[in-house]
Design a protein around this motif. Sequence first.
Motif, PDB file in Angstrom:
ATOM      1  N   PHE A 176       0.910  -1.053  -0.117  1.00  0.00           N
ATOM      2  CA  PHE A 176       0.027   0.063  -0.009  1.00  0.00           C
ATOM      3  C   PHE A 176       0.992   1.223   0.016  1.00  0.00           C
ATOM      4  N   VAL A 177       0.836   2.081  -1.044  1.00  0.00           N
ATOM      5  CA  VAL A 177       1.582   3.195  -1.386  1.00  0.00           C
ATOM      6  C   VAL A 177       0.846   4.516  -0.952  1.00  0.00           C
ATOM      7  N   SER A 178       1.234   5.071   0.014  1.00  0.00           N
ATOM      8  CA  SER A 178       0.637   6.441   0.401  1.00  0.00           C
ATOM      9  C   SER A 178       1.643   7.735   0.334  1.00  0.00           C
ATOM     10  N   ALA A 179       1.134   8.820  -0.361  1.00  0.00           N
ATOM     11  CA  ALA A 179       1.851   9.831  -0.754  1.00  0.00           C
ATOM     12  C   ALA A 179       1.938  10.866   0.514  1.00  0.00           C
ATOM     13  N   ARG A 180       3.031  11.566   0.626  1.00  0.00           N
ATOM     14  CA  ARG A 180       3.139  12.615   1.483  1.00  0.00           C
ATOM     15  C   ARG A 180       3.159  13.861   0.716  1.00  0.00           C
ATOM     16  N   PRO A 181       2.089  14.806   0.739  1.00  0.00           N
ATOM     17  CA  PRO A 181       2.514  16.142  -0.110  1.00  0.00           C
ATOM     18  C   PRO A 181       3.395  17.201   0.788  1.00  0.00           C
ATOM     19  N   GLU A 182       3.856  18.091  -0.117  1.00  0.00           N
ATOM     20  CA  GLU A 182       4.721  18.986   0.323  1.00  0.00           C
ATOM     21  C   GLU A 182       3.856  19.965   1.211  1.00  0.00           C
ATOM     22  N   ARG A 183       4.275  20.498   2.221  1.00  0.00           N
ATOM     23  CA  ARG A 183       3.281  21.336   2.871  1.00  0.00           C
ATOM     24  C   ARG A 183       3.572  22.676   2.897  1.00  0.00           C
ATOM     25  N   THR A 184       4.749  23.177   1.952  1.00  0.00           N
ATOM     26  CA  THR A 184       5.083  24.595   1.721  1.00  0.00           C
ATOM     27  C   THR A 184       3.790  25.344   1.255  1.00  0.00           C
ATOM     28  N   ARG A 185       3.496  26.728   1.587  1.00  0.00           N
ATOM     29  CA  ARG A 185       2.377  27.382   1.136  1.00  0.00           C
ATOM     30  C   ARG A 185       2.784  27.984   0.039  1.00  0.00           C
ATOM     31  N   TYR A 186       1.592  27.899  -0.886  1.00  0.00           N
ATOM     32  CA  TYR A 186       1.585  28.188  -2.268  1.00  0.00           C
ATOM     33  C   TYR A 186       1.131  29.761  -2.310  1.00  0.00           C
ATOM     34  N   ILE A 187       2.005  30.716  -2.994  1.00  0.00           N
ATOM     35  CA  ILE A 187       1.845  31.992  -3.201  1.00  0.00           C
ATOM     36  C   ILE A 187       1.568  32.483  -4.533  1.00  0.00           C
ATOM     37  N   CYS A 188       0.662  33.193  -4.810  1.00  0.00           N
ATOM     38  CA  CYS A 188       0.178  33.702  -5.901  1.00  0.00           C
ATOM     39  C   CYS A 188       0.222  35.241  -5.995  1.00  0.00           C
ATOM     40  N   ASP A 189       0.994  35.728  -6.761  1.00  0.00           N
ATOM     41  CA  ASP A 189       1.230  37.165  -6.886  1.00  0.00           C
ATOM     42  C   ASP A 189       0.679  37.806  -8.018  1.00  0.00           C
ATOM     43  N   LYS A 190      -0.131  37.075  -8.994  1.00  0.00           N
ATOM     44  CA  LYS A 190      -0.582  37.567 -10.132  1.00  0.00           C
ATOM     45  C   LYS A 190      -1.792  38.445  -9.759  1.00  0.00           C
ATOM     46  N   ARG A 191      -1.611  39.681  -9.981  1.00  0.00           N
ATOM     47  CA  ARG A 191      -2.571  40.585  -9.443  1.00  0.00           C
ATOM     48  C   ARG A 191      -3.592  41.254 -10.467  1.00  0.00           C
ATOM     49  N   ASP A 192      -3.404  40.644 -11.744  1.00  0.00           N
ATOM     50  CA  ASP A 192      -4.450  41.216 -12.860  1.00  0.00           C
ATOM     51  C   ASP A 192      -5.354  40.145 -13.240  1.00  0.00           C
ATOM     52  N   GLY A 193      -5.569  38.920 -12.429  1.00  0.00           N
ATOM     53  CA  GLY A 193      -6.416  38.064 -12.891  1.00  0.00           C
ATOM     54  C   GLY A 193      -6.353  36.926 -11.796  1.00  0.00           C
ATOM     55  N   PRO A 194      -7.298  35.924 -11.980  1.00  0.00           N
ATOM     56  CA  PRO A 194      -7.310  34.784 -10.801  1.00  0.00           C
ATOM     57  C   PRO A 194      -5.827  33.908 -10.899  1.00  0.00           C
ATOM     58  N   CYS A 195      -5.574  33.511 -10.040  1.00  0.00           N
ATOM     59  CA  CYS A 195      -4.196  32.441  -9.780  1.00  0.00           C
ATOM     60  C   CYS A 195      -4.482  31.437 -10.386  1.00  0.00           C
ATOM     61  N   PRO A 196      -3.526  30.733 -10.958  1.00  0.00           N
ATOM     62  CA  PRO A 196      -3.745  29.392 -11.522  1.00  0.00           C
ATOM     63  C   PRO A 196      -3.851  28.251 -10.693  1.00  0.00           C
ATOM     64  N   SER A 197      -4.356  27.338 -11.176  1.00  0.00           N
ATOM     65  CA  SER A 197      -4.714  26.383 -10.172  1.00  0.00           C
ATOM     66  C   SER A 197      -3.283  25.615  -9.720  1.00  0.00           C
ATOM     67  N   HIS A 198      -3.232  25.042  -8.576  1.00  0.00           N
ATOM     68  CA  HIS A 198      -1.994  24.652  -7.940  1.00  0.00           C
ATOM     69  C   HIS A 198      -2.104  23.320  -7.513  1.00  0.00           C
ATOM     70  N   THR A 199      -1.422  22.321  -7.992  1.00  0.00           N
ATOM     71  CA  THR A 199      -1.262  20.772  -7.407  1.00  0.00           C
ATOM     72  C   THR A 199       0.068  20.663  -6.585  1.00  0.00           C
ATOM     73  N   PRO A 200      -0.295  20.398  -5.197  1.00  0.00           N
ATOM     74  CA  PRO A 200       0.994  20.178  -4.463  1.00  0.00           C
ATOM     75  C   PRO A 200       1.912  18.882  -4.741  1.00  0.00           C
ATOM     76  N   LYS A 201       3.209  19.307  -4.939  1.00  0.00           N
ATOM     77  CA  LYS A 201       4.093  18.080  -5.218  1.00  0.00           C
ATOM     78  C   LYS A 201       4.230  16.967  -4.123  1.00  0.00           C
ATOM     79  N   ASN A 202       4.569  15.790  -4.316  1.00  0.00           N
ATOM     80  CA  ASN A 202       4.559  14.876  -3.610  1.00  0.00           C
ATOM     81  C   ASN A 202       6.057  14.801  -3.027  1.00  0.00           C
TER      82      ASN A 202
END
Length: 237
Positions: A176-202
């Motif tokens: 049984f293989v279980s992934a532990r994702p990165e817990r670093t905070r995602y910061i989006c500084d794109k101010r002229d529109g919505p932030c792109p979707s973010h998929t955390p890395k394992n």
Amino acid sequence: MGLPNNYSLEVPERCLDLLTSLLPNVRQNSRQMDRYQGALTTTLTLALATPMLSLPIERIEKHLGLDEGYADDRHLAPELAKRVSEAIVNRRLSDYPAFAALDWHFLEGIPPFNMARGMPGVLARKLNTPEAATAAQEMGFQLFLRCLRNALSHGGIIYLDEHGEATAGEARMLCFVSARPERTRYICDKRDGPCPSHTPKNKDLRLLRVSEEHFQAFLHRWVAWLRDEKLRNLTAA
């Protein structure tokens, strides 16, 4: 068929009933064995194990200490929720001899690899060591349950032969293989529109290995554990 009143308790019990009644037929089905080069015992076991593990964990354990969730069975059995909470806090797998005796092996901190390519030989050898068996005994009981639930829910299963190596034939062991994702905070500084979707890395993987036969025994004991009014019969004295 009567609808279950409490999915966390009744669905695992129904799945175990199906597993117990269907396994003998699957083992003797020569047409299926010819078609698939072996009996479909692993397929049946994993198909029924998924709701048996995921429902109680998702609908009770996951909500402990939180406000009522959208899929939350705690109000149906508040005493059970209290006992489950007491059973997992600061408990290790070794505190539950009926579970711990099933020869689990555990590795953590494993760099991500593509399990669709099989089990790397170096990891198969590490899982065969006494150190991996000791690590399983010492792992937290909550982590143990979540490793199983995550692997079953996200397809993190590797079929292994009787030596613990990846196989294209009949499975004798399961990893049984279980992934532990990165817990670093995602910061989006794109101010002229919505932030792109973010998929955390394992960050890394956890590997929990057991024989198919022992995993089937675990499912029987798991349902008995859920049904035990005091949840103490399977704990260490």
